[in-house]
Design an enzyme around this catalytic site. Structure first.
Site, PDB file in Angstrom:
ATOM      1  CG  ASN A  89       4.231  -1.616   5.493  1.00 29.84           C
ATOM      2  OD1 ASN A  89       5.299  -1.895   6.028  1.00 29.84           O
ATOM      3  ND2 ASN A  89       3.289  -2.516   5.365  1.00 29.84           N
ATOM      4  CG  ASP A 124      -5.403   5.990   2.252  1.00 28.76           C
ATOM      5  OD1 ASP A 124      -5.466   5.629   3.449  1.00 28.76           O
ATOM      6  OD2 ASP A 124      -4.561   6.795   1.823  1.00 28.76           O
ATOM      7  NE  ARG A 157      -4.563   1.528   1.765  1.00 23.75           N
ATOM      8  CZ  ARG A 157      -4.339   2.244   0.681  1.00 23.75           C
ATOM      9  NH1 ARG A 157      -5.153   2.118  -0.345  1.00 23.75           N
ATOM     10  NH2 ARG A 157      -3.316   3.070   0.610  1.00 23.75           N
ATOM     11  CB  SER A 158       0.268  -3.447   2.901  1.00 26.61           C
ATOM     12  OG  SER A 158       1.095  -2.511   3.518  1.00 26.61           O
ATOM     13  CB  CYS A 198      -0.986  -0.014   1.175  1.00 24.70           C
ATOM     14  SG  CYS A 198      -0.235   0.068   2.801  1.00 24.70           S
TER      15      CYS A 198
HETATM   16  P1  4NP Z   1      -1.864   2.889   4.076  1.00 26.11           P
HETATM   17  O1  4NP Z   1      -2.516   4.241   4.608  1.00 26.11           O
HETATM   18  O2  4NP Z   1      -1.294   3.191   2.712  1.00 26.11           O
HETATM   19  O3  4NP Z   1      -3.040   1.958   4.016  1.00 26.11           O
HETATM   20  O4  4NP Z   1      -0.824   2.480   5.098  1.00 26.11           O
HETATM   21  C1  4NP Z   1      -1.839   5.456   4.703  1.00 26.11           C
HETATM   22  C2  4NP Z   1      -0.910   5.648   5.707  1.00 26.11           C
HETATM   23  C3  4NP Z   1      -0.279   6.878   5.839  1.00 26.11           C
HETATM   24  C4  4NP Z   1      -0.554   7.895   4.951  1.00 26.11           C
HETATM   25  C5  4NP Z   1      -1.476   7.704   3.933  1.00 26.11           C
HETATM   26  C6  4NP Z   1      -2.120   6.466   3.815  1.00 26.11           C
HETATM   27  N1  4NP Z   1       0.088   9.165   5.094  1.00 26.11           N
HETATM   28  O5  4NP Z   1      -0.225  10.065   4.314  1.00 26.11           O
HETATM   29  O6  4NP Z   1       0.938   9.313   5.998  1.00 26.11           O
END
Ligand code: 4NP
Length: 158
Positions: free
Chosen positions: A14, A126, A17-18, A11
């Site tokens: 990390n 997300d 989702r992942s 994702c």
């Molecule tokens: P992930 O979600 O891709 O499912 O781990 C996110 C985690 C952090 C951020 C965006 C999406 N961020 O912008 O920090």
């Protein structure tokens, strides 16, 4: 000796989702008696070394999944060599993976995780900036795709 099948969930960060996919798929693969190398990474390095997001963890633990020991890692070039299945959560992850993969022969490994759910949805949305419902939806989709991936791997080994 034949190499173990390996699966990498990908994702953006990390942390939501992942790692959830890693926790759920580890649990289900163990239940199914499948011996698979499983890991997860982010395409970006915003949270390297951090444990999964507390909201992801709480939602997943309520359904019986363990997030113990998981730590954010960023995708690196070796991942395209090491893993048999490189599974993107959304179209942005998918496009980034294709761009970052320098080996044309490895590109076939990159797929959408929800291909294995055989439903209408293509992406795991997300949940980072949303509420609890988003985290529940992530788990619903990941559980479904994990079951489909288990069936697919079982069909490959017979
Ligand atoms: P992930 O979600 O891709 O499912 O781990 C996110 C985690 C952090 C951020 C965006 C999406 N961020 O912008 O920090």
């Amino acid at each position: 000796m034949t190499k173990k099948t390996s699966v990498l969930f990908v994702c953006l960060g990390n942390i939501c989702r992942s790692p959830t996919a890693e926790a759920v798929f580890r649990h289900k693969a163990l239940e199914a008696g499948l011996d698979i190398d499983i890991d997860s990474v982010g395409t970006h390095g915003y949270h390297i070394g951090s444990p999964p997001d507390k909201r992801s963890r709480a939602t997943g633990e309520q359904r019986g999944y363990s997030f113990d020991g998981l730590k954010c890692r960023r995708l690196d070039d070796e991942d395209f060599v090491k893993f048999d299945y490189i599974l993107a959560m959304d179209s942005s992850n998918y496009d980034n993976l294709l761009k970052l993969c320098e080996d044309d022969e490895a590109k076939h490994k990159i797929r959408y995780f929800l291909d294995f759910a055989q439903g209408d949805e293509k992406e795991v949305p997300d949940p980072y900036y949303g509420g609890k419902q988003g985290f529940e939806l992530v788990l619903d989709l990941i559980e479904k795709a994990s079951d489909g991936l288990i069936k697919h791997l079982q069909s490959q080994s017979t």
